[in-house]
Design an enzyme around this catalytic site. Sequence first.
Site, PDB file in Angstrom:
ATOM      1  N   SER A 177       0.811  -1.213   0.000  1.00 22.28           N
ATOM      2  CA  SER A 177       0.000   0.000   0.000  1.00 22.28           C
ATOM      3  C   SER A 177       0.849   1.270   0.000  1.00 22.28           C
ATOM      4  O   SER A 177       0.334   2.359  -0.254  1.00 22.28           O
ATOM      5  CB  SER A 177      -0.934   0.022   1.212  1.00 22.28           C
ATOM      6  OG  SER A 177      -0.206   0.141   2.411  1.00 22.28           O
ATOM      7  N   LYS A 223       0.148   5.482   6.189  1.00 18.39           N
ATOM      8  CA  LYS A 223      -0.387   6.202   5.036  1.00 18.39           C
ATOM      9  C   LYS A 223       0.093   7.656   5.068  1.00 18.39           C
ATOM     10  O   LYS A 223       0.548   8.156   6.104  1.00 18.39           O
ATOM     11  CB  LYS A 223      -1.922   6.179   5.040  1.00 18.39           C
ATOM     12  CG  LYS A 223      -2.552   4.811   4.847  1.00 18.39           C
ATOM     13  CD  LYS A 223      -2.345   4.252   3.465  1.00 18.39           C
ATOM     14  CE  LYS A 223      -3.046   2.913   3.281  1.00 18.39           C
ATOM     15  NZ  LYS A 223      -2.461   1.841   4.059  1.00 18.39           N
TER      16      LYS A 223
END
Length: 291
Positions: A211, A247
């Site tokens: 990710s 993130k």
Amino acid sequence: MNSTFSKNLFNLRKSFNLKQDFLAQKIGISRSVLSYYESGKSEPTLSILIKLSDFFNISIDKLISDDLFDTKSSDFNIDLFSIDNLKIDLEYKKQCYIEEKEILNRICTIDIPRKIEEIDRLLSYLNKDKVINFKEVNKSNEEYTDELVPNIIDLNSSKKEQIYREIKDFGPIPAGKISLTYEDNMEFVSIPEDNLNSSKGYYVLHISGDSMNKLYKDGEIILVENTSCVAPGDIVIARVGSYATIKRLEIDDEYITLIPESTNPKHKIQTFRHKDICIQGKVIGRLSDYL
């Protein structure tokens, strides 16, 4: 919120010939967040709606519910001075100012004093490293040289061995639950103390998955500063419920957006309310850069 708001926002900006960067700066958000609003990927907070209403001089209910640029409509009659709308807008603005006041109070009473204290500790630490005393600067060159040489010799002979700091290694992220607390089987890595800020805490994580593969490969080890004080654009460790993830962060008054940096399209942007998410660290780089 339906697509009417997104369409109105886009067309209003275009009709005033404004760049996204300019409008975003005027209402206090990032260009990417404004882009999400215009594309319908994210919804604005109440305070942002108030700022847009003030900027374009249009009531909030018209902005979000009326198709202002419908070519089939023969009128563009915006009731800017409706008493009911005015009362609602004023109540919204009052609440916005109250929230901003609370934020400013926190900054002035907690964040700024804490930063000053950190700087004072660092200055105190640096002041202890002074070695040479220059009070005798008026001595002759020969006397000054004689005085300086022993100090240099003493300095070389008293060099200390490298000091290492033990940093907790919490394993993979994201990989289900992680617990950022002490455990009996906790592993540690040793990092030279000189490569770290003595007033800050750190821990180590292992990247799991793709990710964030534009920045970090699967299995790569990262060093994280243990802090909740982060800024838009930072790479953060965020906990949602009992799960944690890494993130890129975007943030406004009400929402926190987590953005993957991945070549895999299955990873999507996620938006949460502040109360539903906990920031537990800021990634400062690869562990290998600090060893």
